[in-house]
Design a protein around this motif. Structure first.
Motif, PDB file in Angstrom:
ATOM      1  N   ASP A 137       0.864  -1.186   0.000  1.00 62.54           N
ATOM      2  CA  ASP A 137       0.000   0.000   0.000  1.00 62.54           C
ATOM      3  C   ASP A 137       0.896   1.231   0.000  1.00 62.54           C
ATOM      4  OD1 ASP A 137      -1.732   2.230   1.279  1.00 62.54           O
ATOM      5  OD2 ASP A 137      -3.178   0.628   0.972  1.00 62.54           O
ATOM      6  N   ALA A 138       0.444   2.281  -0.649  1.00 65.19           N
ATOM      7  CA  ALA A 138       1.216   3.525  -0.688  1.00 65.19           C
ATOM      8  C   ALA A 138       1.379   4.156   0.686  1.00 65.19           C
ATOM      9  CB  ALA A 138       0.541   4.522  -1.633  1.00 65.19           C
ATOM     10  N   PHE A 139       0.597   3.715   1.672  1.00 64.99           N
ATOM     11  CA  PHE A 139       0.673   4.242   3.030  1.00 64.99           C
ATOM     12  C   PHE A 139       2.102   4.186   3.569  1.00 64.99           C
ATOM     13  CE2 PHE A 139       0.117   3.389   7.696  1.00 64.99           C
ATOM     14  CZ  PHE A 139      -0.468   4.603   8.044  1.00 64.99           C
ATOM     15  N   GLY A 140       2.880   3.191   3.172  1.00 63.88           N
ATOM     16  CA  GLY A 140       4.238   3.035   3.677  1.00 63.88           C
ATOM     17  C   GLY A 140       5.255   3.947   3.042  1.00 63.88           C
ATOM     18  N   THR A 141       4.868   4.691   2.015  1.00 63.13           N
ATOM     19  CA  THR A 141       5.782   5.623   1.347  1.00 63.13           C
ATOM     20  C   THR A 141       5.263   7.040   1.544  1.00 63.13           C
ATOM     21  OG1 THR A 141       6.295   3.962  -0.331  1.00 63.13           O
ATOM     22  CG2 THR A 141       6.871   6.244  -0.828  1.00 63.13           C
ATOM     23  N   PRO A 142       5.904   7.830   2.415  1.00 63.78           N
ATOM     24  CA  PRO A 142       5.386   9.177   2.669  1.00 63.78           C
ATOM     25  C   PRO A 142       5.343  10.034   1.409  1.00 63.78           C
ATOM     26  CG  PRO A 142       6.993   8.557   4.351  1.00 63.78           C
ATOM     27  CD  PRO A 142       7.060   7.514   3.274  1.00 63.78           C
ATOM     28  N   ILE A 143       4.302  10.813   1.318  1.00 65.47           N
ATOM     29  CA  ILE A 143       4.188  11.804   0.246  1.00 65.47           C
ATOM     30  C   ILE A 143       5.157  12.947   0.513  1.00 65.47           C
ATOM     31  CG2 ILE A 143       2.595  13.392  -0.922  1.00 65.47           C
ATOM     32  CD1 ILE A 143       0.321  11.518   0.142  1.00 65.47           C
ATOM     33  N   PHE A 144       5.244  13.361   1.775  1.00 62.52           N
ATOM     34  CA  PHE A 144       6.217  14.345   2.236  1.00 62.52           C
ATOM     35  C   PHE A 144       6.879  13.804   3.490  1.00 62.52           C
ATOM     36  CE2 PHE A 144       3.244  17.258   0.007  1.00 62.52           C
ATOM     37  CZ  PHE A 144       4.137  17.822  -0.887  1.00 62.52           C
ATOM     38  N   ASN A 145       8.142  14.162   3.688  1.00 58.32           N
ATOM     39  CA  ASN A 145       8.884  13.754   4.876  1.00 58.32           C
ATOM     40  C   ASN A 145      10.081  14.688   5.005  1.00 58.32           C
ATOM     41  OD1 ASN A 145       9.915  12.416   7.077  1.00 58.32           O
ATOM     42  ND2 ASN A 145      10.469  10.561   5.967  1.00 58.32           N
ATOM     43  N   ASP A 194      -4.162   3.724  -0.086  1.00 60.67           N
ATOM     44  CA  ASP A 194      -4.757   3.562  -1.414  1.00 60.67           C
ATOM     45  C   ASP A 194      -6.274   3.447  -1.326  1.00 60.67           C
ATOM     46  OD1 ASP A 194      -2.271   3.544  -2.641  1.00 60.67           O
ATOM     47  OD2 ASP A 194      -2.070   1.363  -2.531  1.00 60.67           O
ATOM     48  N   ALA A 195      -6.749   2.895  -0.205  1.00 63.53           N
ATOM     49  CA  ALA A 195      -8.173   2.585  -0.075  1.00 63.53           C
ATOM     50  C   ALA A 195      -9.019   3.794   0.304  1.00 63.53           C
ATOM     51  CB  ALA A 195      -8.371   1.494   0.975  1.00 63.53           C
ATOM     52  N   CYS A 196      -8.474   4.995   0.202  1.00 65.56           N
ATOM     53  CA  CYS A 196      -9.252   6.197   0.514  1.00 65.56           C
ATOM     54  C   CYS A 196      -9.304   7.100  -0.702  1.00 65.56           C
ATOM     55  CB  CYS A 196      -8.634   6.952   1.686  1.00 65.56           C
ATOM     56  SG  CYS A 196      -9.576   8.409   2.189  1.00 65.56           S
ATOM     57  N   ARG A 215       7.825   7.267  14.153  1.00 65.61           N
ATOM     58  CA  ARG A 215       7.272   6.223  13.308  1.00 65.61           C
ATOM     59  C   ARG A 215       5.758   6.388  13.200  1.00 65.61           C
ATOM     60  NH1 ARG A 215      10.508   0.794  15.551  1.00 65.61           N
ATOM     61  NH2 ARG A 215      12.619   1.671  15.363  1.00 65.61           N
ATOM     62  N   TYR A 216       5.169   5.602  12.328  1.00 70.01           N
ATOM     63  CA  TYR A 216       3.712   5.609  12.222  1.00 70.01           C
ATOM     64  C   TYR A 216       3.215   4.234  11.812  1.00 70.01           C
ATOM     65  CZ  TYR A 216       4.265   6.220   7.096  1.00 70.01           C
ATOM     66  OH  TYR A 216       4.585   6.078   5.759  1.00 70.01           O
ATOM     67  N   ALA A 217       1.974   3.951  12.141  1.00 69.12           N
ATOM     68  CA  ALA A 217       1.308   2.692  11.820  1.00 69.12           C
ATOM     69  C   ALA A 217      -0.144   3.007  11.492  1.00 69.12           C
ATOM     70  CB  ALA A 217       1.401   1.706  12.986  1.00 69.12           C
ATOM     71  N   GLY A 218      -0.878   2.004  11.007  1.00 69.28           N
ATOM     72  CA  GLY A 218      -2.268   2.292  10.662  1.00 69.28           C
ATOM     73  C   GLY A 218      -3.099   1.047  10.432  1.00 69.28           C
ATOM     74  N   ARG A 219      -4.366   1.281  10.135  1.00 72.69           N
ATOM     75  CA  ARG A 219      -5.306   0.209   9.856  1.00 72.69           C
ATOM     76  C   ARG A 219      -6.303   0.674   8.808  1.00 72.69           C
ATOM     77  NH1 ARG A 219      -8.468  -2.383  12.864  1.00 72.69           N
ATOM     78  NH2 ARG A 219     -10.432  -1.969  11.813  1.00 72.69           N
ATOM     79  N   LEU A 220      -6.743  -0.274   8.004  1.00 74.02           N
ATOM     80  CA  LEU A 220      -7.868  -0.041   7.119  1.00 74.02           C
ATOM     81  C   LEU A 220      -9.160  -0.317   7.872  1.00 74.02           C
ATOM     82  CD1 LEU A 220      -6.535  -1.834   3.904  1.00 74.02           C
ATOM     83  CD2 LEU A 220      -6.543   0.630   4.373  1.00 74.02           C
ATOM     84  N   PRO A 274      -2.606  -3.263  11.625  1.00 79.77           N
ATOM     85  CA  PRO A 274      -1.770  -4.239  10.931  1.00 79.77           C
ATOM     86  C   PRO A 274      -1.099  -3.732   9.658  1.00 79.77           C
ATOM     87  CG  PRO A 274      -4.036  -4.620  10.341  1.00 79.77           C
ATOM     88  CD  PRO A 274      -4.023  -3.427  11.269  1.00 79.77           C
ATOM     89  N   GLN A 275      -1.300  -2.433   9.333  1.00 81.31           N
ATOM     90  CA  GLN A 275      -0.771  -1.944   8.057  1.00 81.31           C
ATOM     91  C   GLN A 275       0.684  -1.500   8.159  1.00 81.31           C
ATOM     92  OE1 GLN A 275      -2.436  -2.227   5.125  1.00 81.31           O
ATOM     93  NE2 GLN A 275      -3.868  -3.385   6.412  1.00 81.31           N
ATOM     94  N   GLY A 276       1.488  -2.276   8.904  1.00 78.84           N
ATOM     95  CA  GLY A 276       2.923  -2.026   8.963  1.00 78.84           C
ATOM     96  C   GLY A 276       3.304  -0.948   9.950  1.00 78.84           C
ATOM     97  N   GLU A 277       4.569  -0.954  10.339  1.00 76.71           N
ATOM     98  CA  GLU A 277       5.169   0.146  11.102  1.00 76.71           C
ATOM     99  C   GLU A 277       6.230   0.765  10.218  1.00 76.71           C
ATOM    100  OE1 GLU A 277       6.624   0.986  15.580  1.00 76.71           O
ATOM    101  OE2 GLU A 277       7.763  -0.591  14.565  1.00 76.71           O
ATOM    102  N   TYR A 278       6.130   2.074   9.994  1.00 82.02           N
ATOM    103  CA  TYR A 278       7.012   2.770   9.066  1.00 82.02           C
ATOM    104  C   TYR A 278       7.734   3.898   9.788  1.00 82.02           C
ATOM    105  CZ  TYR A 278       4.091   0.183   5.839  1.00 82.02           C
ATOM    106  OH  TYR A 278       3.417  -0.827   5.199  1.00 82.02           O
ATOM    107  N   THR A 279       8.941   4.191   9.332  1.00 76.68           N
ATOM    108  CA  THR A 279       9.791   5.189   9.975  1.00 76.68           C
ATOM    109  C   THR A 279       9.750   6.494   9.206  1.00 76.68           C
ATOM    110  OG1 THR A 279      11.276   3.491  10.858  1.00 76.68           O
ATOM    111  CG2 THR A 279      12.142   5.730  10.683  1.00 76.68           C
ATOM    112  N   LEU A 280       9.408   7.579   9.895  1.00 73.74           N
ATOM    113  CA  LEU A 280       9.567   8.905   9.311  1.00 73.74           C
ATOM    114  C   LEU A 280      11.009   9.353   9.406  1.00 73.74           C
ATOM    115  CD1 LEU A 280       6.475  11.083  10.358  1.00 73.74           C
ATOM    116  CD2 LEU A 280       7.107  10.317   8.065  1.00 73.74           C
TER     117      LEU A 280
END
Length: 583
Positions: A121-129, A551-553, A481-486, A495-501
């Motif tokens: 999912d694109a959620f793991g790739t920041p648009i800005f950082n 992606d699902a939004c 870091r950030y994480a999320g759910r659908l 469960p949508q991963g843990e990602y590092t800013l």
């Protein structure tokens, strides 16, 4: 801020007491704020605090029209010693500092551990950082921000504003909030909110004495002019937080009793004299610092007509009571109904408690400013980082989906019983005239040897959730870091991963940390999350700004369909399709 987290030097102010109706019109009060543990001593303070639950109405405050922010110079760098030397105001004299009830492993950890792995999912790739504003010789930074139609605005202590182009991430301009004028002695605890219903900006800090300085932009441009209001509260309004609601800007603060107040939004948007109304809640027995948290509206669907704003806090029953709840704890929720025409009709009503799974608030005790370890700094040592265990963190995000309403929040909890922090998050739902209930809750701590805390949480227009937070441990420098759910994921999981800013590379030079962060939703697409928080490149703090979405939004850029969907084709033969492309 905590137990007064931001007293920058002496607060020497005489307060005009006619600003609240329960004081004689000619009274001017000076006294010393109790419990101060700093070389800095306020020379004036609050009038006598009204009894718990007493209703206070402020007299109208006439705003000052400021100059345009775009005409201001950049903030001046003040190369002095750190201007906060752990001041601490014990507003609650009823707490028991000796309570240290240790729980076992957090009961919700197995639910998160059993969650299915994230799908791509694109959620793991920041648009800005990118890095936000940097060290200002003040600890902590109180990092906060919000996103509007065209801009992202970040604020830090004490008190600097940075305005970014939302499309490119480029810094347009920065300025000192105090330099706008009208509330000339602001001191910190910044808050920025984008009022989506009005397309305006709300900026705030506390001022000298008992003042709250609030600036309302005259237009959608955060670099334009503002209406500046200075509201004098009954006592010092430590750690103020705010939420946008159709009938008011609702706020809360750490006072001698936790306070909730409403500012007259309609008058402030018009630049007219505006009043406030204020209630208090009973102080809890376990914390000396405590504050409620107000709901803040996300999305363009307003709450049902006449709906009150909702004010919340969490209650660890082993710490605060009541007894007789050995296997559950509590979320408290209050309904704040405002009546500007007849203030006597305003109400602040405690709704039924919401039972949750057990959580443990005793992170290195109940009152310490230290707990979270770093490389070379032991967990629980006096140089470890402030856990901010006492509050539901900024923001308490509200959204109305039409068929139900939601409240999403988070706070830190001890996930092991050995003073390691994880994030307890929750989603409440309300259907029609029914009561609020717990729809789901979870504890995010995929590793229990690392601290995760200082969270910011929000829900997008499709019901997906993102949580941003700090991470630190004996092997991890303070990072973000950030994480999320659908919305379709198993309840109680992220469960949508843990990602590092950003990975930290330095040990923070102060045990004071963060105080709060901010997760907000882009009002244009109602999908893109914007998060800002503190991290450490060196011993002097830095801030970071990140944006990401699922992606699902949202609506796809285009659709494509072929008719027929399948065909059997012989080699050398032609095949005819009708292809439809939609926008």
């Amino acid at each position: 801020m905590k137990y007064t987290r931001k007293l920058f030097g002496a607060l020497a102010i005489l307060m005009v007491a006619s600003l609240v109706f329960w004081l004689p019109a000619d009274m001017v009060s000076t006294s010393t704020l109790a419990g101060q543990r700093s070389a800095f001593s306020p020379l004036s303070a609050a009038p006598q605090e009204p009894p718990i639950g007493q209703f206070v109405v402020g007299e109208p405050v006439t705003p000052v029209l400021t100059q345009a922010a775009r005409d201001l110079p950049p903030p001046a760098v003040v190369p002095v010693l750190d201007r906060e030397i752990n001041p601490r105001l014990n507003f609650n004299s009823n707490f028991n500092p000796n309570v240290d009830v240790k729980g076992g492993p957090d009961p919700l950890l197995p639910i998160q551990a059993a969650a299915p792995p994230a799908q791509p999912d694109a959620f793991g790739t920041p648009i800005f950082n990118f890095n936000g504003q940097g060290y200002t010789f003040v600890n902590p930074p109180d990092t906060v921000g919000d996103v509007g139609a065209n801009h992202y605005v970040q604020m830090i202590n004490a008190t600097d504003v940075a305005v970014y182009n939302k499309t490119t991430g480029a810094l347009i301009q920065s300025f000192a909030l105090t330099s706008l004028g009208g509330c000339a002695t602001g001191n910190g605890d910044p808050i920025v909110l984008y009022d989506q219903l009005a397309n305006r900006w709300f900026l705030s800090e506390f001022g000298s004495g008992n003042a709250l300085c609030v600036f309302i932009s005259q237009t959608a441009d955060p670099l334009g002019a503002y209406y500046s209001y200075s509201f004098t509260m009954p006592s010092f309004p430590d750690y103020p937080k705010y939420g946008v609601w159709p009938d008011a800007y609702y706020g809360t603060a750490n006072e001698s009793s936790p306070s909730a107040f409403a500012l007259d939004r309609a008058k402030m948007l018009a630049g007219l004299p505006a009043t406030f109304q204020r209630f208090t809640a009973t102080a809890l027995s376990g914390f000396s610092f405590q504050a409620l948290t107000p709901a803040d509206l996300d999305g363009m669907t307003a709450p049902p007509a006449g709906a009150p704003d909702y004010i919340m806090r969490h209650r660890d029953t082993e710490v605060h009571g009541p007894t007789g709840l050995p296997s559950s704890d509590i979320l408290e929720i209050y309904a704040f109904h405002i009546d500007w025409t007849t203030p006597a009709n305003s109400t602040f009503t405690k709704l039924p408690d919401i039972a949750t799974a057990e959580f443990d608030s005793t992170l290195c005790g109940l009152t310490s400013f230290y707990c979270m370890g770093m490389p070379g700094v032991a967990q629980g040592s006096t140089s470890a980082l402030d856990p901010i265990r006492e509050v539901i963190m900024n923001r308490l995000a509200y959204r109305n989906f039409g068929d139900h309403e939601t409240l999403v929040g988070n706070f830190v909890t001890d996930v092991t019983g050995n003073n390691f922090g994880g994030v307890r998050w929750f989603e409440l739902r309300k259907v029609g005239a029914g009561a609020w209930s717990l729809y789901q809750e979870g504890t995010y701590a995929p590793t229990t040897t690392d601290n995760r805390w200082m969270g910011g949480i929000a829900m997008d227009g499709a019901g997906n959730i993102a949580l941003g937070y700090n991470v630190s441990s004996q092997t991890i420098y303070p990072s973000l870091r950030y994480a999320g759910r659908l919305a379709s994921d198993p309840l109680g999981t992220l469960p949508q991963g843990e990602y590092t800013l950003i990975n930290g590379t330095g040990v923070n030079g102060s045990n004071r940390y963060g105080d709060y962060a901010a997760m907000s939703i882009d009002p244009v697409d109602d999908c893109t999350f914007w998060f800002t928080g503190q991290w450490n490149a060196t011993s002097q703090w830095s801030t970071r700004i990140g944006a990401f979405k699922f992606d699902a939004c949202g609506t796809p850029d285009f659709t494509i369909a072929a008719t027929p969907a399948t065909q059997d084709i012989c080699v050398g033969a032609n095949a005819a399709y009708t292809v439809n492309i939609g926008s």
